[in-house]
Scaffold this active site. Sequence first.
Site, PDB file in Angstrom:
ATOM      1  CE  LYS A 152       7.483  27.729 -20.441  1.00  0.00           C
ATOM      2  NZ  LYS A 152       7.651  28.125 -21.842  1.00  0.00           N
TER       3      LYS A 152
ATOM      4  CB  SER B 225      13.162  23.365 -18.648  1.00  0.00           C
ATOM      5  OG  SER B 225      12.476  22.181 -19.018  1.00  0.00           O
TER       6      SER B 225
ATOM      7  CD  GLU C 281       1.542  31.817 -24.313  1.00  0.00           C
ATOM      8  OE1 GLU C 281       1.172  33.011 -24.224  1.00  0.00           O
ATOM      9  OE2 GLU C 281       2.701  31.452 -24.036  1.00  0.00           O
TER      10      GLU C 281
HETATM   11  C1  LIG Z   1       9.111  22.662 -17.696  1.00  0.00           C
HETATM   12  C2  LIG Z   1       9.002  23.119 -19.111  1.00  0.00           C
HETATM   13  N1  LIG Z   1      10.057  22.965 -19.923  1.00  0.00           N
HETATM   14  C3  LIG Z   1      10.017  23.365 -21.219  1.00  0.00           C
HETATM   15  C4  LIG Z   1       8.872  23.917 -21.751  1.00  0.00           C
HETATM   16  C5  LIG Z   1       8.864  24.309 -23.199  1.00  0.00           C
HETATM   17  O1  LIG Z   1       8.938  25.673 -23.390  1.00  0.00           O
HETATM   18  P1  LIG Z   1      10.239  26.363 -23.975  1.00  0.00           P
HETATM   19  O2  LIG Z   1      10.641  25.571 -25.184  1.00  0.00           O
HETATM   20  O3  LIG Z   1       9.814  27.733 -24.279  1.00  0.00           O
HETATM   21  O4  LIG Z   1      11.306  26.301 -22.917  1.00  0.00           O
HETATM   22  C6  LIG Z   1       7.741  24.101 -20.935  1.00  0.00           C
HETATM   23  C7  LIG Z   1       6.514  24.697 -21.482  1.00  0.00           C
HETATM   24  O5  LIG Z   1       5.491  24.756 -20.870  1.00  0.00           O
HETATM   25  C8  LIG Z   1       7.816  23.696 -19.587  1.00  0.00           C
HETATM   26  O6  LIG Z   1       6.768  23.831 -18.758  1.00  0.00           O
END
Ligand SMILES: Cc1ncc(COP(=O)(O)O)c(C=O)c1O
Length: 399
Positions: free
Chosen positions: A94, A382, A116
């Site tokens: 993020k 992620s 948000e």
């Molecule tokens: C660690 C992590 N991975 C994935 C996501 C999902 O978001 P996005 O699909 O935009 O990557 C989030 C959302 O809060 C997150 O905190």
Amino acid sequence: MTSERKTAEATKGYFGTFGGSYVPEQLQPRLDELEAAFESAMADELFEREFTRLLKEYVGRPSALTYCANISRDYGGGRLFLKREDLNHTGAHKINNTIGQALLAKRMGKKELIAETGAGMHGTATATVAALMGMRCIIYMGAVDVQRQAPNVARMKALGAEVVSVTHGQQTLKEAVDAALDAYIARPDAFYLLGSVVGPHPFPTMVREFQSVIGREAREQFLEREGKLPGHVVACVGGGSNAIGIFSAFLEDADVGLIGVEPAGRGLDTNEHAATLVKGKPGIIHGFRTYVLTDENGEPSPVYSISAGLDYPGVGPEHAHLMESGRVTYVSATDDEAVDAFRIMCRNEGIIPALESSHAVAEALKMLPALSKDETVLVNLSGRGDKDLDTVLPLLGVE
Ligand SMILES: Cc1ncc(COP(=O)(O)O)c(C=O)c1O
């Protein structure tokens, strides 16, 4: 207006038939202003240089590419690699997007950021850049998520942000977006720092641009280590920003399989999931056209996932297009599969993944045994899972 200009305007911000801008009239000029500022920033070498500098010196990029030797040995089959967005400052992908958008906000002379958050990772990343750039910060978060992601609420407050607990509806991510959009309309001077590739144009294009660093790095690192591209790239999909970030560098490589993993919650045959592409249909939500999970009245339906960052009834418009075009395959993983993948990643590799990312790991674990030794799977890890320990440890029977 010439018909040519009309066509150009009509297709701007669309991915196939998805995307666009379906917002109250008073909001459109602000989105137009944002789009113009984004385009001018993209054409400015100094903006690019400052963005790259902060990604390196503040976020700690490039994030590592990690080979999972133990899981690869035990599962099979193919070899598993991780792109380590969990190692970024604040612990998730993020931050890439919040650095880019905060620089844009500064360029536009804005002094207040609103955002948000679901899992609290985007809220934390926004509070972080607000502190860095000396801006006021208000974060909208569903009351249920305030409870289940408490460590991130504490981090946001420590960083000086105001956290507004949203108590209507299901009190999760959709309601947080509702509240942030309302605040954006009510506060003409605020900058809305949206956390995923969702919302009206230009947000999906802008967030994709700021997250595309993940894919560029991963492609280069993989080529350098393995001398070839990965066979498969897997990422979890909530709004879809980490997935677009990594997929974007491989879209033209027809031999690289791209797989997005949605949350199947308690099962696709229950009403307790958030598998929007797998089970939804085209519609409009939060100002853009995409796939949506709807109830019998056509309203966004209640959604559920153990993972606060994935339970959203819409999805980024580019994903809807990539599914319809057949370039990306979308599958799902249940809560149980994600928790199992969380445990396996902790115990076998010494890495605590976010519950969101664990959905992608779960899909990779399903794939590995059927692959041969020279086949590879690259998972976008992620984020880190410290925030999820209160949820997961009881499920693992850990006191
Ligand atoms: C660690 C992590 N991975 C994935 C996501 C999902 O978001 P996005 O699909 O935009 O990557 C989030 C959302 O809060 C997150 O905190």
